[in-house]
Design a protein around this motif. Structure first.
Motif, PDB file in Angstrom:
ATOM      1  N   GLU A 112      79.279  83.650 -25.964  1.00  0.00           N
ATOM      2  CA  GLU A 112      80.400  84.318 -26.617  1.00  0.00           C
ATOM      3  C   GLU A 112      81.418  83.342 -27.163  1.00  0.00           C
ATOM      4  OE1 GLU A 112      81.703  87.587 -24.024  1.00  0.00           O
ATOM      5  OE2 GLU A 112      80.628  88.805 -25.497  1.00  0.00           O
ATOM      6  N   ARG A 113      81.485  82.153 -26.591  1.00  0.00           N
ATOM      7  CA  ARG A 113      82.455  81.210 -27.121  1.00  0.00           C
ATOM      8  C   ARG A 113      82.029  80.707 -28.498  1.00  0.00           C
ATOM      9  NH1 ARG A 113      80.676  75.674 -24.225  1.00  0.00           N
ATOM     10  NH2 ARG A 113      82.721  74.866 -24.743  1.00  0.00           N
ATOM     11  N   ASN A 114      80.738  80.809 -28.823  1.00  0.00           N
ATOM     12  CA  ASN A 114      80.234  80.411 -30.143  1.00  0.00           C
ATOM     13  C   ASN A 114      79.461  81.570 -30.750  1.00  0.00           C
ATOM     14  OD1 ASN A 114      80.692  77.875 -28.666  1.00  0.00           O
ATOM     15  ND2 ASN A 114      79.939  76.963 -30.526  1.00  0.00           N
ATOM     16  N   GLU A 116      78.658  82.437 -33.525  1.00  0.00           N
ATOM     17  CA  GLU A 116      77.796  82.253 -34.695  1.00  0.00           C
ATOM     18  C   GLU A 116      76.371  81.875 -34.308  1.00  0.00           C
ATOM     19  OE1 GLU A 116      80.098  80.116 -33.629  1.00  0.00           O
ATOM     20  OE2 GLU A 116      79.779  78.078 -34.356  1.00  0.00           O
ATOM     21  N   HIS A 143      67.737  68.587 -27.525  1.00  0.00           N
ATOM     22  CA  HIS A 143      68.725  68.854 -28.576  1.00  0.00           C
ATOM     23  C   HIS A 143      68.097  68.388 -29.860  1.00  0.00           C
ATOM     24  CE1 HIS A 143      71.948  69.601 -25.752  1.00  0.00           C
ATOM     25  NE2 HIS A 143      71.646  68.502 -25.120  1.00  0.00           N
ATOM     26  N   GLY A 144      67.714  69.279 -30.727  1.00  0.00           N
ATOM     27  CA  GLY A 144      67.045  68.809 -31.940  1.00  0.00           C
ATOM     28  C   GLY A 144      67.273  69.728 -33.112  1.00  0.00           C
ATOM     29  N   SER A 145      66.963  69.202 -34.294  1.00  0.00           N
ATOM     30  CA  SER A 145      67.086  69.998 -35.506  1.00  0.00           C
ATOM     31  C   SER A 145      65.978  71.050 -35.521  1.00  0.00           C
ATOM     32  CB  SER A 145      66.933  69.103 -36.721  1.00  0.00           C
ATOM     33  OG  SER A 145      65.635  68.552 -36.714  1.00  0.00           O
ATOM     34  N   ALA A 146      66.067  71.969 -36.485  1.00  0.00           N
ATOM     35  CA  ALA A 146      65.064  73.030 -36.583  1.00  0.00           C
ATOM     36  C   ALA A 146      63.671  72.427 -36.738  1.00  0.00           C
ATOM     37  CB  ALA A 146      65.381  73.944 -37.755  1.00  0.00           C
ATOM     38  N   TYR A 202      71.059  77.586 -32.852  1.00  0.00           N
ATOM     39  CA  TYR A 202      71.045  77.693 -31.397  1.00  0.00           C
ATOM     40  C   TYR A 202      71.564  76.416 -30.769  1.00  0.00           C
ATOM     41  CZ  TYR A 202      66.998  74.606 -30.533  1.00  0.00           C
ATOM     42  OH  TYR A 202      66.157  73.524 -30.429  1.00  0.00           O
ATOM     43  N   LEU A 203      71.868  76.493 -29.497  1.00  0.00           N
ATOM     44  CA  LEU A 203      72.386  75.350 -28.768  1.00  0.00           C
ATOM     45  C   LEU A 203      71.696  75.303 -27.406  1.00  0.00           C
ATOM     46  CD1 LEU A 203      74.552  73.495 -29.826  1.00  0.00           C
ATOM     47  CD2 LEU A 203      76.213  74.706 -28.443  1.00  0.00           C
TER      48      LEU A 203
ATOM     49  N   ASP B 173      86.846  78.867 -29.532  1.00  0.00           N
ATOM     50  CA  ASP B 173      86.152  78.726 -28.255  1.00  0.00           C
ATOM     51  C   ASP B 173      87.164  78.855 -27.123  1.00  0.00           C
ATOM     52  OD1 ASP B 173      84.919  77.795 -25.962  1.00  0.00           O
ATOM     53  OD2 ASP B 173      83.760  76.284 -27.022  1.00  0.00           O
ATOM     54  N   GLU B 175      86.845  78.514 -24.057  1.00  0.00           N
ATOM     55  CA  GLU B 175      86.722  77.602 -22.919  1.00  0.00           C
ATOM     56  C   GLU B 175      87.507  76.318 -23.150  1.00  0.00           C
ATOM     57  OE1 GLU B 175      82.907  78.572 -20.288  1.00  0.00           O
ATOM     58  OE2 GLU B 175      82.623  76.959 -21.739  1.00  0.00           O
ATOM     59  N   LEU B 176      87.991  76.109 -24.380  1.00  0.00           N
ATOM     60  CA  LEU B 176      88.711  74.872 -24.671  1.00  0.00           C
ATOM     61  C   LEU B 176      90.213  75.121 -24.675  1.00  0.00           C
ATOM     62  CD1 LEU B 176      86.570  73.607 -27.689  1.00  0.00           C
ATOM     63  CD2 LEU B 176      86.380  72.893 -25.319  1.00  0.00           C
ATOM     64  N   ARG B 187      82.953  73.820 -36.693  1.00  0.00           N
ATOM     65  CA  ARG B 187      81.879  74.822 -36.666  1.00  0.00           C
ATOM     66  C   ARG B 187      81.839  75.612 -37.959  1.00  0.00           C
ATOM     67  NH1 ARG B 187      83.976  77.618 -32.002  1.00  0.00           N
ATOM     68  NH2 ARG B 187      82.650  79.364 -32.594  1.00  0.00           N
ATOM     69  N   THR B 229      84.256  68.183 -23.396  1.00  0.00           N
ATOM     70  CA  THR B 229      83.384  69.346 -23.611  1.00  0.00           C
ATOM     71  C   THR B 229      83.218  69.634 -25.094  1.00  0.00           C
ATOM     72  OG1 THR B 229      84.341  70.288 -21.612  1.00  0.00           O
ATOM     73  CG2 THR B 229      83.036  71.758 -22.968  1.00  0.00           C
ATOM     74  N   LYS B 233      79.744  69.228 -27.234  1.00  0.00           N
ATOM     75  CA  LYS B 233      79.159  70.433 -27.826  1.00  0.00           C
ATOM     76  C   LYS B 233      78.921  70.238 -29.318  1.00  0.00           C
ATOM     77  CE  LYS B 233      81.606  74.076 -28.730  1.00  0.00           C
ATOM     78  NZ  LYS B 233      82.168  75.391 -29.016  1.00  0.00           N
ATOM     79  N   HIS B 236      75.974  68.025 -30.086  1.00  0.00           N
ATOM     80  CA  HIS B 236      74.701  68.726 -29.997  1.00  0.00           C
ATOM     81  C   HIS B 236      74.481  69.646 -31.185  1.00  0.00           C
ATOM     82  CE1 HIS B 236      74.015  66.853 -26.266  1.00  0.00           C
ATOM     83  NE2 HIS B 236      74.837  67.585 -25.548  1.00  0.00           N
ATOM     84  N   MET B 237      75.561  70.245 -31.666  1.00  0.00           N
ATOM     85  CA  MET B 237      75.429  71.096 -32.856  1.00  0.00           C
ATOM     86  C   MET B 237      75.025  70.268 -34.060  1.00  0.00           C
ATOM     87  SD  MET B 237      78.360  73.970 -32.884  1.00  0.00           S
ATOM     88  CE  MET B 237      77.748  75.587 -32.601  1.00  0.00           C
ATOM     89  N   GLU B 239      73.279  67.564 -33.967  1.00  0.00           N
ATOM     90  CA  GLU B 239      71.869  67.233 -33.791  1.00  0.00           C
ATOM     91  C   GLU B 239      70.998  68.413 -34.198  1.00  0.00           C
ATOM     92  OE1 GLU B 239      72.139  66.071 -29.662  1.00  0.00           O
ATOM     93  OE2 GLU B 239      71.786  63.977 -30.153  1.00  0.00           O
ATOM     94  N   SER B 240      71.430  69.632 -33.838  1.00  0.00           N
ATOM     95  CA  SER B 240      70.655  70.818 -34.225  1.00  0.00           C
ATOM     96  C   SER B 240      70.591  70.995 -35.720  1.00  0.00           C
ATOM     97  CB  SER B 240      71.280  72.084 -33.649  1.00  0.00           C
ATOM     98  OG  SER B 240      71.225  72.054 -32.269  1.00  0.00           O
ATOM     99  N   GLU B 241      71.646  70.547 -36.416  1.00  0.00           N
ATOM    100  CA  GLU B 241      71.642  70.709 -37.871  1.00  0.00           C
ATOM    101  C   GLU B 241      70.960  69.540 -38.554  1.00  0.00           C
ATOM    102  OE1 GLU B 241      73.376  73.240 -39.708  1.00  0.00           O
ATOM    103  OE2 GLU B 241      73.666  74.323 -37.847  1.00  0.00           O
ATOM    104  N   LYS B 281      74.810  60.329 -19.785  1.00  0.00           N
ATOM    105  CA  LYS B 281      73.677  61.215 -20.075  1.00  0.00           C
ATOM    106  C   LYS B 281      73.348  61.208 -21.558  1.00  0.00           C
ATOM    107  CE  LYS B 281      74.184  65.052 -17.150  1.00  0.00           C
ATOM    108  NZ  LYS B 281      74.405  66.492 -17.026  1.00  0.00           N
TER     109      LYS B 281
END
Lengths: 334, 311
Positions: A112-114, A116, A143-146, A202-203, B173, B175-176, B187, B229, B233, B236-237, B239-241, B281
C-alpha cells in the motif's frame, strides 16, 4: 489507509493431516481483515471434515469444491478462488505451507505504500516441524529488470514461487489467472505470461514471512515415473505456450536461456521410455531456435550420456555439457 | 479557461510560520486555486490560524487527517489528494513562502503546452530573513540526478498535472518520515513525465532550527532509518526498471558511510548497525572497507574516536 481486504486462496487435495497447521497460521495473523478461500480439488481423505472445524469457528473461512467440469489440479482451484475473492489483494498459499503471524501486516504495508506496484515479492523459509522454522541463509534476493526476470524464469532459476508475492487482485484478474492445463510449472507459466504480455511493476522485499514444508513424501513424488511422465507432457504444454507468446526478436534475445532450458529437459526427462513427447519437445525447440553445429552435437552427446549414465565418466560428461549451456545463461544474467 | 490549482499543505504544530505561509498563498497573482490544509493532530495555535483563513477566504479549506490515514506528512498529503479537485497539484510545506508570481509563472508554462506533465521551479534557501543561495534543478537525467542529490525538487518544486498522479496511482509512502517527498517525486519520474524547468526562483525555502537536515546531523535515528529505507527502495526500483545504477551505488556507499559516522558520533549504535547491515548487503564492500567500518564501531563505542577510519 482504510483497512483493505486480503484474500488468501488455498487449493487442497488430500492434505487433511497437514492443513490444520496452515489454517492455524492464517487464524493467528496480526492483521485481521482477511478472507481465506479454500477450494477442494476432489479430496478422498477427510480434508472436508478438518476444514469444517475452521468454517464453523470463523466466517472469514470459505469453502468451495471444484466442479467436475473443471480440470483437476491446483490451477483450476486457484482460478475459482480468484473468481470468488472479494479482497483488494490476493495471496496464494499451499495447503501444507505456513505464514508467520505478521505476514499479512507486513505485506499490506509494503504494497500500500507504493500503490503503483502490481505485486510485491517476499522471501520464504522452510520447515519440517513448526518448532523449527528456518530462514534460508543462502537465499537469493532477486532485484532485476523485466528482461532479467524473464531470463531467470526461462532458465528455470525461479526468482519466486507461489506464496511469495502479494498481488493486487485487479492485476491477477487482468492476466486471466492460472493456466488450467498445467499441474506443474504453474508459477513460472503465470510469471512469464504476465511479464511477456504486460508492463509489470514489482518490487522484492527481503523479509521472510512464509515457510515451505519440507516433506519426504512430497520430495519422493518427483522420482515416481508416472509423475515424471505427467511433468514431461506439462512441460510440452508450458513451453509451447511460451513460444507462442514470444516474438521472433524476443526468442533471439532469450536464446541462451531457451537453449539451456532444452538441455535441462533432456537431463530431467531422460529415463522416460515414451519418446513421443520427447520428440515433440525437440521439434518445438528446433523449430523456434537456431542451434549451432557444436550445440547440436553437445545435445546429442547429452542424450547419450544420460541414457548410459550408469557407465563410468558419463556423469562427468553430462555435467560438462550442461555447464557449457549454463555458463552462457549466467553471463547474460548480471 | 484557466485551470484550478489544488495546493495541499500538511500542517503539524506550525503556528510560528503558518500565517506568513498562508498569506503568501492568498496573495498569489494567479487567483484560481483551492488551498487544502490538512492538520496532522496539532496542539498549538496552527489549527486556529488555518481555520481563520477558511473564514475570510473561501478558497481555503481545513481538514483534520482522519484516523484511517497514517500519521505524518505522507498520510496527511495522501488524504489531501483525495480532496483535491484541481487540474494541477501543488504540494507545499507549512513554513515556506510562495512568491506572488509562483503559480502564475508555472501555469504560464502549461498554457503554452498542455501536453506537459510537470513544471519544476527553482527555489531559494531562506535563513533568518536572508536568501543564502538557490537550488539546482537543471539536468538531462533527472531520475539519476535526483538520487545523487545533484538536483533538488522537494515538496514544493513540482507542479504536477493531477491526471498524471491519478493515472499512475502513486501516493506518498507512509512508512517514511523523511525524504517522503524525494521518494514520491522519483517514483512519479519513473513514469517519464514531460518536464519543463522554470529557471527563476519563486519560493523561499525556510531553514529553521529543527529542520530535517539538522535532525540528521544530530543523528536522529528515525530520520536516518527513513533515509536509508527510502534510498534502498528506490535503488531496487531503478534496478527493476533496468536503469544503470553504477553511479548511484557509488554515491550510496559515500552517503551511507556519512550516515554511519553521524550515528557513531552521536552514540546511536543500534542505528549504526542497521546502517552497516543495509549497506553491506546491497553495495559490495571490499574486505578492507568492512574491517574499517567494524573497527570504527568499536573505537567509537569505547573511546569516541575513529574519524580517520571513516574518511
Amino acid at each position: 489507509m482504510i483497512k483493505s481486504l486480503i484474500s488468501i486462496i488455498i487449493p487442497v487435495f488430500n492434505r487433511a493431516h497437514l492443513i490444520q497447521e496452515t489454517l492455524n497460521s492464517v487464524l493467528s495473523q496480526t492483521y485481521q481483515n482477511w478472507e481465506c478461500i479454500i477450494i477442494d480439488d476432489g479430496s478422498t481423505d477427510n480434508s472436508k471434515e478438518v476444514v469444517s472445524f475452521y468454517l464453523n469457528q470463523d466466517n472469514r473461512f470459505k469453502f468451495y469444491k471444484r466442479h467436475n467440469t473443471k480440470k483437476k489440479g491446483p490451477s483450476a482451484c486457484r482460478n475459482i478462488g480468484i473468481e470468488k475473492a472479494k479482497g483488494d489483494y490476493v495471496i496464494f498459499l499451499d495447503s501444507d505451507d505456513v505464514l508467520c503471524n505478521t505476514c499479512l501486516e507486513n505485506r499490506i504495508k509494503k504494497i500500500e505504500r507504493n500503490p503503483e506496484l502490481d505485486f510485491v515479492v517476499f522471501s520464504m523459509g522452510h520447515f519440517k516441524t513448526l518448532g523449527n522454522l528456518y530462514v534460508d541463509n543462502g537465499r537469493k534476493v532477486f532485484h532485476g529488470s523485466a528482461n532479467d526476470t524473464i531470463k531467470h524464469f526461462l532458465a528455470h532459476k525461479y526468482p519466486w514461487n507461489t506464496t511469495r508475492p502479494i498481488y493486487k487482485k485487479e492485476f491477477i484478474v487482468s492476466i486471466d489467472g492460472f493456466n488450467e492445463n498445467l499441474i506443474v510449472f504453474t508459477d513460472p507459466e503465470l510469471a512469464l505470461r504476465m511479464l511477456l504480455t504486460k508492463k509489470v511493476k514489482y518490487l522484492t522485499v527481503d523479509i521472510t514471512d512464509c515457510f515451505y514444508r519440507v516433506d519426504e513424501l512430497h520430495e519422493n513424488k518427483y522420482l515416481d515415473i508416472e509423475f515424471r511422465k505427467k511433468m514431461q507432457s506439462n512441460y510440452l504444454v508450458f513451453k509451447t505456450n511460451i513460444f507462442n507468446l514470444l516474438t521472433k526478436k524476443e526468442i533471439l534475445f532469450f536464446s541462451n536461456e531457451l537453449k539451456y532450458a532444452y538441455a535441462k529437459s533432456i537431463k530431467v526427462f531422460n529415463f522416460i521410455e515414451d519418446s513421443n513427447k520427447g520428440k515433440k519437445i525437440k521439434e518445438l525447440f528446433y523449430e523456434n531456435l537456431l542451434f549451432s553445429f557444436k550445440e547440436k552435437i553437445y545435445l546429442n552427446l547429452l542424450k547419450f550420456s544420460m541414457r548410459y549414465r550408469n557407465f563410468k565418466g558419463m556423469y562427468r560428461l553430462s555435467n560438462f555439457l550442461m555447464l557449457s549451456f549454463e555458463s552462457k545463461v549466467i553471463s547474460s544474467i548480471k | 479557461m484557466d485551470g484550478l490549482v489544488s495546493i495541499i499543505i500538511a500542517s503539524f504544530n506550525s503556528e510560528m510560520f503558518l500565517e506568513e505561509t498562508l498569506n503568501s498563498i492568498k496573495n498569489q497573482d494567479y487567483i484560481y486555486f483551492e488551498c487544502i490544509i490538512v492538520d496532522d493532530g496539532s496542539w498549538d495555535e496552527s489549527k486556529h490560524i488555518a481555520q481563520e483563513f477558511t473564514i475570510i477566504d473561501d478558497r481555503f479549506s481545513y481538514y483534520e487527517r482522519p484516523l484511517n490515514y497514517d500519521k505524518g506528512s505522507s498520510g496527511s498529503r495522501n488524504f489531501g489528494l483525495t480532496k483535491a479537485t484541481g487540474i494541477y497539484i501543488q504540494f507545499f510545506d507549512s513554513d515556506d513562502i510562495m512568491l506572488h508570481n509562483h503559480l502564475f509563472d508555472k501555469i504560464a508554462v502549461f498554457r503554452e503546452d498542455d501536453s506537459i506533465d510537470l513544471v519544476i521551479n527553482e527555489f531559494s534557501f531562506y535563513e533568518n530573513g536572508k536568501i543564502t543561495h538557490n537550488s539546482n534543478i537543471k539536468s538531462n537525467r533527472p531520475l539519476i540526478d535526483s538520487f545523487l542529490d545533484n538536483i533538488e525538487y522537494h515538496t514544493f518544486g513540482p507542479l504536477w498535472k493531477h491526471s498524471f498522479i491519478k493515472e499512475n496511482n502513486v501516493m506518498f509512502d507512509f512508512e517514511l518520515s523523511n525524504m517522503e517527498d524525494w521518494d514520491f517525486n522519483i517514483r512519479l519520474l519513473l513514469f517519464k513525465p514531460k518536464i519543463v524547468n522554470l529557471n527563476t526562483s519563486t519560493i523561499l525555502y525556510r531553514q529553521s532550527q529543527n529542520s530535517l537536515i539538522k535532525e540528521i546531523a544530530k543523528g536522529n535515528p528515525k530520520e536516518i532509518k527513513s533515509e536509508i529505507t527510502a534510498r534502498l527502495k528506490i535503488l531496487h526500483m531503478f534496478e527493476s526498471e533496468g536503469i544503470d545504477t553504477i553511479d548511484i551505488k557509488k554515491y550510496l556507499k559515500f552517503r551511507f558511510r556519512k550516515l554511519y559516522r553521524i550515528c557513531l558520533e552521536n552514540k546511536e549504535f543500534e542505528m549504526a548497525s542497521f546502517c552497516y547491515v543495509s549497506t553491506s548487503k546491497v553495495l559490495k564492500l571490499t574486505l578492507l572497507e568492512k574491517i574499517k567500518l567494524k573497527v570504527a564501531y568499536y573505537t567509537y563505542k569505547l573511546f569516541n574516536k575513529g574519524y580517520v577510519l571513516l574518511e
